[in-house]
Design an enzyme around this catalytic site. Structure first.
Site, PDB file in Angstrom:
ATOM      1  N   LYS A  71       0.833  -1.374   0.152  1.00  0.00           N
ATOM      2  CA  LYS A  71      -0.039   0.059   0.057  1.00  0.00           C
ATOM      3  C   LYS A  71       0.765   1.052   0.039  1.00  0.00           C
ATOM      4  O   LYS A  71       0.163   2.214  -0.610  1.00  0.00           O
ATOM      5  CB  LYS A  71      -1.075   0.120   1.375  1.00  0.00           C
ATOM      6  N   GLY A 133      -0.650  -1.014  12.767  1.00  0.00           N
ATOM      7  CA  GLY A 133      -0.292  -1.255  11.698  1.00  0.00           C
ATOM      8  C   GLY A 133      -0.774  -0.630  10.229  1.00  0.00           C
ATOM      9  O   GLY A 133      -1.368   0.608  10.786  1.00  0.00           O
ATOM     10  N   ASN A 155      -0.204  -0.254  21.520  1.00  0.00           N
ATOM     11  CA  ASN A 155       0.242  -1.280  20.556  1.00  0.00           C
ATOM     12  C   ASN A 155       1.213  -2.325  21.101  1.00  0.00           C
ATOM     13  O   ASN A 155       1.954  -1.471  22.045  1.00  0.00           O
ATOM     14  CB  ASN A 155       0.842  -0.352  19.299  1.00  0.00           C
TER      15      ASN A 155
HETATM   16  P1  NAP Z   1      -0.266  -5.170  10.115  1.00  0.00           P
HETATM   17  O1  NAP Z   1      -0.110  -3.992   9.133  1.00  0.00           O
HETATM   18  O2  NAP Z   1       0.511  -6.400  10.085  1.00  0.00           O
HETATM   19  O3  NAP Z   1      -0.520  -4.578  11.732  1.00  0.00           O
HETATM   20  C1  NAP Z   1      -0.922  -5.539  12.691  1.00  0.00           C
HETATM   21  C2  NAP Z   1      -0.992  -4.594  13.725  1.00  0.00           C
HETATM   22  O4  NAP Z   1      -1.344  -5.617  15.106  1.00  0.00           O
HETATM   23  C3  NAP Z   1       0.319  -4.304  14.657  1.00  0.00           C
HETATM   24  O5  NAP Z   1       0.187  -3.054  15.242  1.00  0.00           O
HETATM   25  C4  NAP Z   1       1.077  -5.479  15.314  1.00  0.00           C
HETATM   26  O6  NAP Z   1       1.583  -4.681  16.334  1.00  0.00           O
HETATM   27  C5  NAP Z   1      -0.250  -5.829  15.821  1.00  0.00           C
HETATM   28  N1  NAP Z   1      -0.216  -7.303  16.255  1.00  0.00           N
HETATM   29  C6  NAP Z   1      -0.066  -8.487  15.463  1.00  0.00           C
HETATM   30  N2  NAP Z   1       0.092  -9.344  16.195  1.00  0.00           N
HETATM   31  C7  NAP Z   1       0.002  -9.375  17.656  1.00  0.00           C
HETATM   32  C8  NAP Z   1       0.088 -10.146  18.560  1.00  0.00           C
HETATM   33  N3  NAP Z   1       0.183 -11.331  18.485  1.00  0.00           N
HETATM   34  N4  NAP Z   1      -0.089  -9.414  19.770  1.00  0.00           N
HETATM   35  C9  NAP Z   1      -0.286  -8.046  19.751  1.00  0.00           C
HETATM   36  N5  NAP Z   1      -0.197  -7.184  18.934  1.00  0.00           N
HETATM   37  C10 NAP Z   1      -0.050  -8.062  17.628  1.00  0.00           C
HETATM   38  O7  NAP Z   1      -1.786  -5.608   9.718  1.00  0.00           O
HETATM   39  P2  NAP Z   1      -2.935  -4.743   9.168  1.00  0.00           P
HETATM   40  O8  NAP Z   1      -3.427  -4.632   7.844  1.00  0.00           O
HETATM   41  O9  NAP Z   1      -3.237  -3.641   9.945  1.00  0.00           O
HETATM   42  O10 NAP Z   1      -4.279  -5.543   9.756  1.00  0.00           O
HETATM   43  C11 NAP Z   1      -4.740  -6.036  10.889  1.00  0.00           C
HETATM   44  C12 NAP Z   1      -5.947  -6.714  11.130  1.00  0.00           C
HETATM   45  O11 NAP Z   1      -6.943  -5.979  10.509  1.00  0.00           O
HETATM   46  C13 NAP Z   1      -5.876  -8.207  10.450  1.00  0.00           C
HETATM   47  O12 NAP Z   1      -6.561  -9.003  11.265  1.00  0.00           O
HETATM   48  C14 NAP Z   1      -6.522  -7.922   8.951  1.00  0.00           C
HETATM   49  O13 NAP Z   1      -7.450  -9.096   8.819  1.00  0.00           O
HETATM   50  C15 NAP Z   1      -7.716  -6.878   9.650  1.00  0.00           C
HETATM   51  N6  NAP Z   1      -8.108  -5.870   8.545  1.00  0.00           N
HETATM   52  C16 NAP Z   1      -9.520  -5.742   8.458  1.00  0.00           C
HETATM   53  C17 NAP Z   1     -10.025  -4.794   7.283  1.00  0.00           C
HETATM   54  C18 NAP Z   1     -11.278  -4.853   6.966  1.00  0.00           C
HETATM   55  O14 NAP Z   1     -11.569  -4.154   5.807  1.00  0.00           O
HETATM   56  N7  NAP Z   1     -12.318  -5.258   7.876  1.00  0.00           N
HETATM   57  C19 NAP Z   1      -9.204  -4.276   6.373  1.00  0.00           C
HETATM   58  C20 NAP Z   1      -7.555  -4.158   6.878  1.00  0.00           C
HETATM   59  C21 NAP Z   1      -7.133  -5.396   7.826  1.00  0.00           C
HETATM   60  P3  NAP Z   1       3.334  -4.477  16.337  1.00  0.00           P
HETATM   61  O15 NAP Z   1       3.277  -3.141  15.635  1.00  0.00           O
HETATM   62  O16 NAP Z   1       3.962  -4.496  17.685  1.00  0.00           O
HETATM   63  O17 NAP Z   1       3.723  -5.706  15.186  1.00  0.00           O
END
Ligand code: NAP
Length: 286
Positions: A71, A133, A155
């Site tokens: 992105k 994220g 976070n």
């Molecule tokens: P991302 O960029 O990888 O960010 C993930 C975030 O979650 C980071 O802040 C990470 O923390 C934290 N995290 C990951 N694993 C963790 C754990 N085990 N314990 C604590 N914190 C954790 O992912 P993203 O694209 O933002 O997506 C995040 C979620 O949103 C996913 O579940 C995705 O399916 C969902 N999503 C939904 C939509 C929708 O349209 N509904 C759209 C986009 C995403 P750190 O900074 O410490 O790594």
């Protein structure tokens, strides 16, 4: 719809794109709009991104979506980006306008639209955002543009929380932003909780990013995970009598907003269509 010589091509690029629901959603919308168009997903590694975008241009691809991890990186390969995508620093939708690729971002709007559709004001609200994220980035930017009063960011990595805060702060200097440890948070002050981490989805289905007890009954809980539709966080919130939303409406709204960018003067998706697409998705996200 029969695929013909003049069928228009729309795409998704990401890595991985396995199990993405975007092809189902977009091809279904094409059907509703009676468009001679097809939507395909491509798994593209970062090193092949530039070549892919050039190929899309040669093939006259009419539009495409961009998902993780491209992105931000996509921006340098586009001809222009919208002022909003520029503020957010990420693009999830690209339109081919007379041979030029223009980037937009519909993620944050897709999230905000759930509140608008349910007549819930965001202005003046205190929000707890869990995660920092890609999704949190778009959501936080849009929340600031909606004049929320205070944004608490929690976070796992403090460094990532800090860089999110630093990046979004200039978008609205009136909104206070604080990085918090949930353990020490004054739960009474929170109006809306947003989970933007994968905690609650496979393989963490039985986990929750926070203990829901202690929040007031008026607190709204929005988990952007859409599979499963009832995460542990949402189950706990419902048990405590709180209003909840899952990520399905965000997912659908951002797709519909992408289509509105591609076909801005044409027939729009209405509420009845929205419910119909939700029904189609049910088979994949129950
Ligand atoms: P991302 O960029 O990888 O960010 C993930 C975030 O979650 C980071 O802040 C990470 O923390 C934290 N995290 C990951 N694993 C963790 C754990 N085990 N314990 C604590 N914190 C954790 O992912 P993203 O694209 O933002 O997506 C995040 C979620 O949103 C996913 O579940 C995705 O399916 C969902 N999503 C939904 C939509 C929708 O349209 N509904 C759209 C986009 C995403 P750190 O900074 O410490 O790594």
């Amino acid at each position: 719809m029969e695929i013909m010589w003049d069928t228009e091509l729309y795409c998704l690029v990401g890595d991985p794109i396995n199990f993405s629901l975007s092809p189902i959603i977009h091809n279904y919308i094409f059907k509703i709009l009676n468009r001679n168009s097809v939507y395909l997903a491509f798994n593209i590694e970062e090193k092949k991104l530039k070549k892919t975008i050039n190929t899309f241009k040669s093939l006259n691809v009419k539009g495409f979506n961009v998902t993780i991890p491209h992105k931000k990186k996509i921006i340098k390969y586009l001809d222009e980006i919208s002022p909003e995508a520029e503020k957010i620093g990420a693009v999830n939708t690209v339109k081919n306008q007379n041979g030029k690729f223009i980037g937009y971002n519909t993620d944050g709007h897709g999230f905000i639209k759930t509140f608008k559709d349910n007549n819930i004001a965001l202005q003046g609200k205190n929000i707890l955002l869990i995660g920092a994220g890609g999704a949190a980035n778009s959501i936080a930017s849009s929340l600031l543009m909606e004049d929320v009063k205070k944004l608490y960011i929690s976070n796992r990595s403090k460094k990532n929380a800090n860089s999110l805060k630093e990046r979004i702060s200039p978008l609205n200097i009136e909104t206070e932003i604080e990085i918090v440890n949930i353990k020490y948070l004054d739960k009474n002050s929170i109006d809306i909780i947003i989970n933007s981490t994968p905690i609650g989805m496979y393989p963490m289905e039985n986990k929750t990013p926070l203990d829901i007890t202690g929040f007031t009954k008026n607190t709204i809980v929005y988990d952007i995970i859409y599979k499963p539709k009832n995460t542990q966080l949402l189950k706990d919130a419902k048990t405590n009598g709180l209003t909840t939303f899952n990520g399905k409406s965000m997912l659908l709204n951002q797709a519909i907003l992408s289509q509105n960018i591609w076909f801005n003067t044409e027939k729009k998706i209405n509420f009845k269509n929205f419910k119909e697409i939700e029904g189609v998705l049910a088979a994949y996200v129950e």
